[in-house]
Each structure stands twice: as C-alpha cells, then as structure tokens.
Design an enzyme around this catalytic site. Structure first.
Site, short mmCIF file in Angstrom:
data_model
loop_
_atom_site.label_atom_id
_atom_site.label_comp_id
_atom_site.label_asym_id
_atom_site.label_seq_id
_atom_site.Cartn_x
_atom_site.Cartn_y
_atom_site.Cartn_z
N LYS A 94 3.99 -8.24 5.43
CA LYS A 94 4.58 -6.89 5.49
C LYS A 94 5.99 -7.00 6.07
CE LYS A 94 0.72 -4.40 4.61
NZ LYS A 94 0.55 -3.68 3.35
N ARG A 114 -16.21 16.61 1.74
CA ARG A 114 -16.76 17.47 2.78
C ARG A 114 -15.98 18.79 2.93
NH1 ARG A 114 -14.83 16.75 7.80
NH2 ARG A 114 -13.91 14.85 7.02
N HIS A 156 -6.42 -9.90 -3.46
CA HIS A 156 -5.39 -9.93 -4.51
C HIS A 156 -4.86 -11.35 -4.76
CE1 HIS A 156 -5.79 -5.75 -3.93
NE2 HIS A 156 -4.85 -5.56 -3.03
N HIS A 193 -7.56 -3.77 -7.56
CA HIS A 193 -6.65 -3.12 -8.50
C HIS A 193 -5.63 -4.08 -9.11
CE1 HIS A 193 -3.85 -2.75 -5.06
NE2 HIS A 193 -2.91 -2.56 -5.93
N LYS A 204 -12.15 -1.69 -2.40
CA LYS A 204 -12.08 -2.68 -1.34
C LYS A 204 -11.84 -1.97 -0.02
CE LYS A 204 -8.04 -4.91 -0.33
NZ LYS A 204 -6.94 -4.18 0.29
N ASP A 237 -6.63 -8.19 4.10
CA ASP A 237 -6.04 -7.09 3.32
C ASP A 237 -5.54 -7.56 1.96
OD1 ASP A 237 -5.23 -4.32 3.14
OD2 ASP A 237 -3.16 -5.02 3.30
N GLU A 268 5.66 -7.76 0.58
CA GLU A 268 5.81 -6.30 0.67
C GLU A 268 6.93 -5.96 1.63
OE1 GLU A 268 2.11 -3.89 -0.02
OE2 GLU A 268 1.45 -5.36 1.45
C1 BG6 Z 1 -3.77 -2.84 -1.00
C2 BG6 Z 1 -3.51 -3.20 0.44
O1 BG6 Z 1 -4.97 -3.40 -1.45
O2 BG6 Z 1 -2.71 -3.36 -1.80
C3 BG6 Z 1 -2.17 -2.66 0.90
O3 BG6 Z 1 -4.55 -2.64 1.24
C4 BG6 Z 1 -1.07 -3.12 -0.03
O4 BG6 Z 1 -1.89 -3.06 2.23
C5 BG6 Z 1 -1.43 -2.83 -1.47
O5 BG6 Z 1 0.12 -2.44 0.34
C6 BG6 Z 1 -0.44 -3.47 -2.41
O6 BG6 Z 1 -0.68 -3.05 -3.72
P1 BG6 Z 1 0.51 -2.99 -4.78
O7 BG6 Z 1 -0.16 -2.65 -6.05
O8 BG6 Z 1 1.47 -1.96 -4.29
O9 BG6 Z 1 1.12 -4.37 -4.77
#
Ligand code: BG6
Length: 480
Positions: free
Chosen positions: A333, A47, A242, A179, A149, A237, A217
């Site tokens: 986290k 935009r 994942h 990913h 996602k 999340d 994390e």
């Molecule tokens: C994302 C989450 O899909 O993956 C995040 O929304 C997370 O909260 C991230 O931090 C972690 O990805 P990676 O590749 O850094 O482990």
C-alpha cells in the site's frame, strides 16, 4: 439444466459498499447489454429498515449509466430490483424472506445467493438459508452461493469453513470469488500462453530466468478499512489470493480441456508445489516486509501494530517445469503507482556473437503482461542501431487493449456474475485451492515473524531491502 429462465440474484448484506459500487453496476451492465440469456430479478437483503424505493434511490446515487446503455435502461433495470429487510442472524426472518422470494418469482426459478456480508456471517447465513429450505434443489432449480473473500483467515479456519459449508452445499453450488480472476487481462494469460506457439515452448526453467509479479497500490486505508486491514495485512489481503492466483495461472501446466475441473486441477498442482519458506536454508533472505510511515495513526489501526502493509518474497515452485526459477512476488500500500503486472524474464542466449557478455547486461527478452491499469502486453528484444559497426539497443513491441479494441474491458464482477448465473466455476476457487494457498501463506507468516518489519515512506517503492531479493545480475523490480 435450470428449471426455467428466471434467476433471482439475492444479495445478502445489500446495504454495504460492495453492492452499490460493484455488484449492481455489474448486473446492470450485463443486463443492459443483453448478456443474460434469461430473465433476472435482483433482491437486496439487509438489516436496515429500507423499502424498494429507498434501496433503488440509494443505488441510483451510487450507480451511473453504462457506456452504450441509456438512462431509460437504468430505470428499466431498477424495476427488477427489490429490497427485503432481514436480520441475517434470525432464522425466522428467513422464512419471511422465502415467502417474499416465492411471491416475487411466482414460479419455480433459479437462485443465486451472494454473501456480501462480514465473514463471521458466511456460515450462519448459509445455515439459515438451508434451514428454511432456500437451498433445496429438489425442484430441479439451481441454488448457488457466492462467497466473498476472505475465505478463512488461515488454513485451519478455511478448512473448517469448507467442511461446514460442504455439509450443506455441494462443491458445485459454492462459488468462492477472487475478483482478479474476472479481469479480462488475467484471463488473457491463458490465451497468451496456450494459443501462441511462440511463447509456450520457452515457458520453463530452461529459458526463463525469473518471473516477477507485482500488485502495487497507491491507496492506503481509505474508506475506513484500517480496522479490517490491521487484522489481515498484505499477505492475507493480497498475496495469499490475488497474487497467488496470478502465479498459478502463469505457472500451471496446460489443462487438457478448457473446463472447470481441468483448469482447477492444474492450478492446485502449482500451489501444492510451492516451496515452503520453512524448508529453505535461509528463508529470511527470501522475505522482506514493511509498514508505511503513519500507518499506526490510521483510524482502526493499533498504535503498536506489527501488521505488514508491504511484502515481497522470492518464491519457488518445485516441479519439473520451474525447478530453480525464482518467482518474485510483491504487493504494498502507498506505493508510488497503482499497477499489476507479470513479467517473464528470459535467460541470455547461450553464446554471444557481439562481444563478451557482461553478466549484468540487461536481459534483452521479457514478456510483460500488464493487468492494470494500462492493460496490455509488452515484449522486449534487442535490435541493431543503424550505422557502422554493431551497436545494440533495446526495443519494445506493445499491444494495448484500449488502442486495439477501442472499448473498455468489462468489469471483473460482471464476468463473474454472468458465470455464476450460467453455472461455470472455472474462474472460482475450489476448496483445495483455497486451502493450498493458505498452507503456503501460513508458513510465510510464521517465518516472516523472524524478519524485521521495515518502515518505508509513503509514496516510495517499499523497503530498499526488497532489492536484495534479486540475485546480483537478475535485474530489478518493475515500476509500472
Ligand atoms: C481487495 C483488497 O481484495 O483488492 C484491497 O482487499 C485491494 O485491499 C483490492 O485494494 C485491489 O483490487 P483492485 O481490483 O483495485 O486491484
């Protein structure tokens, strides 16, 4: 077959973080290493009233040259990048976008539309693209759509999004990204299991005592993520996507072929076989959820938030291979370290020659696949300490990607974008896979509400109660 060798990658929502941090570096890396067989054009769409020069400058500030690629190659790459201002909710703007894309290509070409937009815009964007004919494949050129996602927020919304998108697109045009599947080490799970005859015969309930999967994390709500995260929580999340993908790859049956249908069929079967917590006699003993101290003070987070920033579960897969084997899953986290790993813990041998077993003896054999940040594989086993008598000590064989290959692994988005362009969906989620994951996660979230939300200190391993998810002598959580 593609109509010709030109592909336009059109990023909707290109002014956002994902484009500069992940998508453009991934496209650039693949381009400068000549990994695309055809020609490429990259069109940022958003935009903001930017022009090509401003967009390129914005990317240059965020982008850096890749190892093995010169500064000149970045300049060359930028010449392939253009910007088209578009209001994504306004269909008239899409007609102008189509005209610009046609003019830029100057010929019939393949197109990949990457939806780097808010989830609310997934469907309206696709509807608008469709409305102006941008998804029409009648010329023989391919039209693919990549969806980030979160794909839905629960089973119901994922189903209705699938239904609506599949009214417009074929399943073969829709690339739902997770990913984690682009990470080299995640793909190595396949090779580790299905190329090495010494592991696969042991990969079942007869020899495996438990499997633990951690996505830990150390970050919290950086980059203004509090608002989004507070509506999602650790289950939606990370666990639903994942962590479940890691579980599916670890537990699936060998596919008969390495094609997208066979792989995805086997993954879906594992997800279907995941036991629902509501079917367990004491489900609260299999779930521990927590929230780190100070979370409610994060910008964007509700002062009385009940959102979990930590979750661990003892899950089961009810099938012949895995009957009775616990899969301990954990994510959180603000833990003391960032690491992702899968540990397969093997049972004790059936009979001991070396004195009576202490039931709580550390299990000698585990196979740990380290997904990140130190990527590799560890195999532990017991050895005799030199000297008189028999003293047994644990030992470890380690394979480390960096030490062995001396080059960085490609980034996840690079591999995934290459696959979209070449039309390989093996590393993308099919509609039934997403729905099965939500079915399990929805049930977990329902049952979880009857368990306490436990506080934990930042930089700790989460609520101490999570240790009770292990049976008395089953070991403990990995710490990276
Ligand atoms: C994302 C989450 O899909 O993956 C995040 O929304 C997370 O909260 C991230 O931090 C972690 O990805 P990676 O590749 O850094 O482990």
């Amino acid at each position: 077959m593609p109509a010709n060798d030109l592909t336009q990658v059109i990023i909707l929502g290109a002014s956002g973080d994902l484009t500069a941090r992940k998508l453009i570096p991934a496209l650039y890396a693949a381009h400068c290493q000549h990994l695309f067989s055809g020609r490429l054009q990259v069109i940022g769409v958003a935009r903001r009233p930017w022009d090509d020069a401003f967009f390129r400058d914005h990317l240059s500030k965020a982008g850096s040259t890749m190892p093995g690629c010169s500064y000149d190659s970045w300049e060359t790459f930028l010449k392939l990048v253009t910007y088209v201002q578009t209001h994504l909710e306004t269909v008239a703007d899409y007609s102008a976008l189509k005209a610009k894309l046609d003019a830029l290509a100057g010929e019939i070409c393949n197109r990949v539309f990457y939806l780097a937009v808010k989830p609310e815009l997934f469907l309206p964007s696709v509807e608008n693209l469709h409305q102006v004919g941008l998804l029409d494949q009648s010329s023989g050129a391919t039209r693919r759509v990549v969806v980030e996602k979160p794909f839905g927020t629960d089973l119901k919304s994922a189903r209705s999004l699938n239904y609506a998108l599949l009214q417009i697109l074929g399943e073969d045009q829709l690339y739902r990204i997770d990913h984690y599947l682009g990470k080299e080490t995640v793909q190595n799970i396949f090779v580790c299991r299905f190329r090495n005859a010494m592991f696969e015969p042991l990969w079942n309930q007869k020899y495996v005592e438990l499997v633990q999967i951690t996505v830990a994390e150390s970050i919290g709500m950086e980059n203004g993520r509090g608002g989004y995260y507070d509506t999602a929580g650790a289950v939606s999340d990370i666990l639903q996507n994942h962590a479940l993908q890691l579980l599916a790859l670890t537990a699936m049956e060998p596919p008969s072929r390495l094609d997208q249908k066979s792989i995805r069929d086997e993954k879906v079967k594992v997800l279907e076989d995941l036991r629902l917590f509501s079917d367990m006699p004491e489900p609260h003993k299999c779930i521990v959820r927590g929230q780190y101290d100070g979370y409610r003070d994060e910008p964007g987070v509700a002062k009385n938030s009940q959102t979990e920033t930590y979750i661990s579960t003892r899950a089961y897969i009810d099938n012949w291979r895995w009957g009775g084997v616990p899969f301990l899953l954990r994510t959180g986290k603000h833990l003391p370290a960032r690491f992702t790993s899968i540990s397969v813990q093997f049972r004790m041998p059936p009979h001991t020659l070396f004195g009576a077993y202490n039931e709580c003896h550390l299990r000698p054999n585990t196979l740990t696949m380290r997904i990140q940040p130190s990527e590799g594989t560890d195999l532990t086993f017991d050895v005799k300490e030199p000297g008189a008598g028999i003293n047994i000590k644990p030992a470890k064989l380690t394979f480390d990607y960096q030490d062995y290959f001396h080059k960085p692994n490609p980034k996840a988005y690079q591999r995934l974008l290459q696959d979209v362009i070449s039309g390989d969906q093996s590393l993308f989620l099919r509609s039934d896979e997403v729905e099965e994951s939500w079915r399990w996660a929805d049930d977990l979230r329902r049952v979880m509400l009857d368990t306490p939300l436990l506080p934990y200190a930042k930089n700790s391993w989460g609520p101490a109660a999570a240790n009770s998810l292990f049976g008395e002598c089953e070991g403990r959580w990995a710490q990276g």
